[in-house]
Design an enzyme around this catalytic site. Structure first.
Site, PDB file in Angstrom:
ATOM      1  N   ARG A  17      24.050  16.900 -19.136  1.00 32.64           N
ATOM      2  CA  ARG A  17      22.770  16.961 -18.433  1.00 32.64           C
ATOM      3  C   ARG A  17      22.012  15.659 -18.672  1.00 32.64           C
ATOM      4  NH1 ARG A  17      20.557  19.896 -14.772  1.00 32.64           N
ATOM      5  NH2 ARG A  17      18.581  20.078 -15.871  1.00 32.64           N
TER       6      ARG A  17
ATOM      7  N   HIS B 149      29.412   8.570 -26.940  1.00 35.56           N
ATOM      8  CA  HIS B 149      29.893   8.137 -25.625  1.00 35.56           C
ATOM      9  C   HIS B 149      31.299   7.563 -25.768  1.00 35.56           C
ATOM     10  CE1 HIS B 149      29.489   6.780 -21.498  1.00 35.56           C
ATOM     11  NE2 HIS B 149      29.971   5.608 -21.859  1.00 35.56           N
TER      12      HIS B 149
END
Length: 319
Positions: free
Chosen positions: A93, A111
Site C-alpha cells: 500500500r 526493498h
C-alpha cells in the site's frame, strides 16, 4: 532498564519478512518484540502464522475506503497495541503523507534492490535486463517519497549467469531475512545509547539562538548567552546522583508545573535529585522511543525561561 522496543508489522501477503523478525524477537537478547501484525487483506497468510505464534493480529480490507481514512484505522490499531515502531514487510500500500508524518523516523521498509537503484516494482527483472553483476536489498526509513528514505542497511546478492527473476528473488529473500532483523535491532538499540542520545539532544539545543555546550559536574549541558555569562537551560543526566535513568533536565515555570507534569505522566517525567527543588523537570530519554518533537519543544521552552532580555524577542519565533 528500558523494556524492549514494541514493534507493529504491516503485511499484505505471506509475511516471510515478518516471520524472520518474529523469530529473531524470540531470542532473549533481542531489543524488540512484535506486539501486532496487521494486514490490509484479511486473507493474508502471514496473519495465521502470527496468531499461531501468539502475536495479536488485525486485518481490514482497504477496498472502498479513502486512503487517509484507511490509514487512520491502521494508525489507531498500531497505537492501541502500544507500538513504538512500524515495520513494513511486504505491505503493498502507498501510505498517506499524514500517516508517514506521524511515524517519521520510526517506520522502516525493506526493498528488493540496492537503492537508489530500481525504486518501485519489478526490481529483479530490471537488474537482469541492465546486466548488473549484483543486486540485493535495502532497509530504509520511510518518507512520503516512495522508496526514498535514509538508508539504514544493505546486502549485496550476486547475479548468476543463468539467473531468472524468480531465482534471483529467492536468494534476495534469504538476504532480506538476515538483514531486516539486524537493522531493526540496531535502530532500536541506538536510541538507548547514551552517547547517541546526548548527541541528539545537543543538535536540537545548539540549533537555538546563541547557545553553546558546556559540561557541568560531569553532565553534558547547554547554555544560552555568552561563554562568560551564559545560563544553562538544559542538561542530560546519565544516571547521575544515583538515578537509574537517562533524562533531559529542563526548567519549568516552577514546582507547581513540575508536580502537575509528574502526576499526569509519571512514566515520562520525574523530579531530579539535584535540580528538582529549583523547579527543573527530568524527561526520560531511555524509553527506546523518544518523541523528539516533544523534546525540542521543551528545549525551546526552557531556553525562553533563561535567555537574556535582549534575546527574548526571538522566543516568539521558536514556537
Amino acid at each position: 532498564m528500558a523494556e524492549r522496543a514494541r514493534v507493529a508489522v504491516l503485511i499484505s501477503g505471506r509475511g516471510t519478512n515478518m516471520a524472520a523478525l518474529l523469530y529473531a524477537a524470540k531470542h532473549d537478547d533481542c531489543p524488540y518484540e512484535i506486539v501486532l501484525v496487521a494486514a490490509n487483506d484479511p486473507g493474508a497468510r502471514g496473519l495465521e502464522l502470527a496468531a499461531a505464534e501468539g502475536v495479536p493480529t488485525f486485518a481490514r480490507s482497504h477496498k472502498g475506503m479513502e486512503r487517509a481514512a484507511f490509514d487512520a484505522v491502521m494508525d489507531r490499531e498500531i497505537r492501541e497495541a502500544g507500538a513504538d515502531y512500524v515495520v513494513l514487510a511486504g505491505y503493498m500500500r502507498i501510505l498517506s503523507e499524514e500517516f508517514v508524518g506521524k511515524w517519521e523516523g520510526r517506520m522502516l521498509n525493506i526493498h528488493p534492490s540496492l537503492l537508489p537503484k530500481y525504486k518501485g516494482l519489478d526490481t529483479y527483472r530490471r537488474a537482469l535486463d541492465a546486466g548488473d553483476a549484483v543486486s540485493g536489498c535495502t532497509v530504509h526509513l520511510v518518507t512520503a517519497t516512495l522508496d526514498d528514505g535514509p538508508i539504514l542497511g544493505q546486502t549485496e546478492v550476486a547475479i548468476l549467469p543463468d539467473d531468472t527473476p524468480e531465482r534471483l528473488a529467492n536468494r534476495i529473500r534469504i538476504a532480506e531475512h538476515q538483514l531486516y532483523p539486524r537493522v531493526l535491532a540496531e535502530l532500536v538499540s541506538r536510541q538507548l545509547d547514551p552517547d547517541w542520545l546526548v548527541a541528539k539532544v545537543g543538535a536540537l539545543a545548539l540549533a537555538l539562538p546563541e547557545t553553546h555546550a558546556k559540561t557541568s559536574h560531569g553532565a553534558p549541558g547547554w547554555r544560552v548567552g555568552s561563554e562568560k555569562t551564559g545560563k544553562f537551560f538544559a542538561y542530560v543526566s546519565v544516571r547521575h546522583h544515583g538515578e537509574d535513568a537517562i533524562a533531559l533536565l529542563v526548567k519549568t515555570s516552577g514546582v507547581d508545573e513540575q508536580a502537575a507534569l509528574i502526576e499526569a505522566e509519571p512514566d515520562l517525567y520525574y523530579r531530579p535529585a539535584y535540580y528538582g527543588p529549583s523547579g527543573w523537570i527530568a524527561i526520560r530519554l531511555d524509553s527506546g522511543a523518544v518523541d523528539w518533537d516533544h523534546i525540542a519543544g521543551w528545549l525551546r521552552k526552557s531556553w525562553s525561561f533563561v535567555a537574556p532580555k535582549k534575546l527574548q524577542p526571538l522566543a516568539e519565533f521558536l514556537e
